[in-house]
Design a protein around this motif. Sequence first.
Motif, mmCIF file in Angstrom:
data_model
loop_
_atom_site.group_PDB
_atom_site.id
_atom_site.type_symbol
_atom_site.label_atom_id
_atom_site.label_comp_id
_atom_site.label_asym_id
_atom_site.label_seq_id
_atom_site.Cartn_x
_atom_site.Cartn_y
_atom_site.Cartn_z
ATOM 1 N N HIS A 129 -13.621 -4.781 -5.915
ATOM 2 C CA HIS A 129 -13.065 -4.481 -7.207
ATOM 3 C C HIS A 129 -12.813 -5.331 -7.656
ATOM 4 N N VAL A 134 1.993 6.576 -7.679
ATOM 5 C CA VAL A 134 1.150 7.390 -7.835
ATOM 6 C C VAL A 134 1.788 8.800 -7.027
ATOM 7 N N LYS A 166 0.855 -0.836 -0.387
ATOM 8 C CA LYS A 166 -0.047 -0.200 0.011
ATOM 9 C C LYS A 166 1.223 1.331 0.315
ATOM 10 N N ARG A 196 -10.756 14.526 -14.619
ATOM 11 C CA ARG A 196 -9.520 15.881 -14.081
ATOM 12 C C ARG A 196 -10.008 16.859 -13.847
ATOM 13 N N LEU A 228 -5.654 12.410 -4.645
ATOM 14 C CA LEU A 228 -4.705 12.025 -3.646
ATOM 15 C C LEU A 228 -3.116 12.877 -3.472
ATOM 16 N N THR A 281 -5.127 6.700 -13.777
ATOM 17 C CA THR A 281 -3.840 6.633 -13.662
ATOM 18 C C THR A 281 -4.497 4.958 -13.878
ATOM 19 N N THR A 304 -13.149 8.292 -5.108
ATOM 20 C CA THR A 304 -13.001 6.562 -5.087
ATOM 21 C C THR A 304 -12.453 6.104 -4.435
ATOM 22 N N ILE A 331 -9.379 4.935 -2.989
ATOM 23 C CA ILE A 331 -7.505 5.519 -2.293
ATOM 24 C C ILE A 331 -6.459 4.425 -1.593
ATOM 25 N N GLY A 335 -9.812 8.799 -15.077
ATOM 26 C CA GLY A 335 -9.334 9.979 -15.944
ATOM 27 C C GLY A 335 -10.211 11.186 -15.939
ATOM 28 N N GLU A 349 -13.956 -1.549 -11.298
ATOM 29 C CA GLU A 349 -12.573 -1.675 -12.025
ATOM 30 C C GLU A 349 -11.565 -0.556 -11.378
ATOM 31 N N SER A 368 -8.956 -0.372 -0.033
ATOM 32 C CA SER A 368 -8.881 -1.847 -0.066
ATOM 33 C C SER A 368 -9.261 -2.508 1.662
HETATM 34 C C1 FMN Z 1 -2.555 5.815 -4.426
HETATM 35 C C2 FMN Z 1 -4.604 4.619 -5.890
HETATM 36 C C3 FMN Z 1 -4.859 3.279 -4.461
HETATM 37 C C4 FMN Z 1 -5.925 2.753 -5.185
HETATM 38 N N1 FMN Z 1 -6.239 1.921 -4.151
HETATM 39 C C5 FMN Z 1 -7.253 1.255 -4.969
HETATM 40 C C6 FMN Z 1 -8.329 0.588 -3.948
HETATM 41 O O1 FMN Z 1 -7.183 -0.044 -2.698
HETATM 42 N N2 FMN Z 1 -9.105 -0.718 -4.443
HETATM 43 C C7 FMN Z 1 -9.775 -0.282 -5.586
HETATM 44 O O2 FMN Z 1 -11.035 -0.600 -5.732
HETATM 45 N N3 FMN Z 1 -9.331 0.622 -6.061
HETATM 46 C C8 FMN Z 1 -8.479 1.567 -5.943
HETATM 47 N N4 FMN Z 1 -7.354 2.279 -6.740
HETATM 48 C C9 FMN Z 1 -8.142 3.070 -8.072
HETATM 49 C C10 FMN Z 1 -9.042 4.123 -7.518
HETATM 50 O O3 FMN Z 1 -10.316 3.614 -7.393
HETATM 51 C C11 FMN Z 1 -9.331 4.294 -9.127
HETATM 52 O O4 FMN Z 1 -10.746 3.484 -9.740
HETATM 53 C C12 FMN Z 1 -8.155 4.490 -10.581
HETATM 54 O O5 FMN Z 1 -7.740 4.773 -9.827
HETATM 55 C C13 FMN Z 1 -8.931 5.482 -12.040
HETATM 56 O O6 FMN Z 1 -9.584 6.904 -11.593
HETATM 57 P P1 FMN Z 1 -8.653 7.903 -11.360
HETATM 58 O O7 FMN Z 1 -7.543 8.081 -12.529
HETATM 59 O O8 FMN Z 1 -9.208 9.117 -10.662
HETATM 60 O O9 FMN Z 1 -6.929 7.822 -10.339
HETATM 61 C C14 FMN Z 1 -6.379 3.300 -6.156
HETATM 62 C C15 FMN Z 1 -6.303 4.210 -6.627
HETATM 63 C C16 FMN Z 1 -4.947 4.766 -6.477
HETATM 64 C C17 FMN Z 1 -4.547 6.137 -6.623
#
Ligand code: FMN
Length: 323
Positions: free
Chosen positions: A149, A14, A7, A259, A282, A216, A62, A64, A257, A187, A93
Amino acid sequence: MGTKERKGEHITAVLKKDVEYEKSAGFENVRLLHNALPEIDYSKVEIKTKFLGKEVVPLMITAITGGFAGAVEINKQLAETAEKYMLPLGLGSMRAMIEGTEEESYLVKQYCPSVPLIGNIGIAQLASYPVERIEGLVSKAELDAMAVHLNPLQEVLQPEGDKNFKDALKKVEALCEGLSVPVIAKETGAGINKDVALKLKETGVEWIDVAGAGGTSWSKVEYERGGTPPGFEEWGIPTVNSILMCKGVLPLIGSGGVRSGIDAVKAIVLGADIAGAARPFLLAYDYKALDSMASEWVEQMKIAAFLTGCKSYAELKKLKYAL
Ligand SMILES: Cc1cc2nc3c(=O)[nH]c(=O)nc-3n(C[C@H](O)[C@H](O)[C@H](O)COP(=O)(O)O)c2cc1C
């Protein structure tokens, strides 16, 4: 490597590395229909809607993080921001909590009592723990829903990844049956296609977070940590396509994505019920700019509504767009 260390490494990757997709989520191709005569008072624009029984701004933070010492402060600040701006909040998680460690980072309901708090568990963990253990998380962390997830891209590239997705649907079905709160399937940045959405609907899942490609990239995160083989950096269904494919199947969270508040409105106008983002929150935490970011995004959402002639969420949902 243990859950805690992993983690921590994810957060570092990230924050410090270039882990965004080069290919976009597709929002720049979506034009909201500008209205030169809105005939509404901007101060009366109200974009809130109901999500999991609570009135919120349709922008979710969502999943993190959670499960290591550094996550305590991150989740506390995310929860305070969520409460202030009425944003639903997803936890990362909760595997660590199931394993009986690092609970504190997940116990943030006290900081965000008015908004939905959503738990998180990996589909891989559903095989290892009975539903009662997961229900234990719901009551202890006072969750309004549990997100499962689906992250096959990440698991298959991760050296220690769990690559056995056999009978995954059955496990989701058992979770939906046994849990006292709604289940959201999400997802993690590679998107959900319509067939998968239809199968998830059959299991009793109530919401889908498409978490599409264009934000991401979890393959890039895993490559930073030694994942192999290369070549999957840009893999996935762009968020805009994923929303368009899945709309109408189940209520949708449109993320991956997103933003800006303008992207969030585009996700909603395309067919998502609420929008969501992870990495931008984040980064804002890291820059000590969570409050200003949330304020700016919510204002952008309201302005986008105003400029398209919508004074309410219901009107936004009916808005036309051009692709
Ligand atoms: C640092 C970080 C940790 C993440 N950890 C999890 C997680 O534990 N469980 C989960 O379902 N998604 C996790 N995600 C995924 C995000 O919830 C999200 O679905 C994904 O990053 C796409 O969104 P974004 O483009 O806005 O970052 C994580 C994302 C980031 C940036």
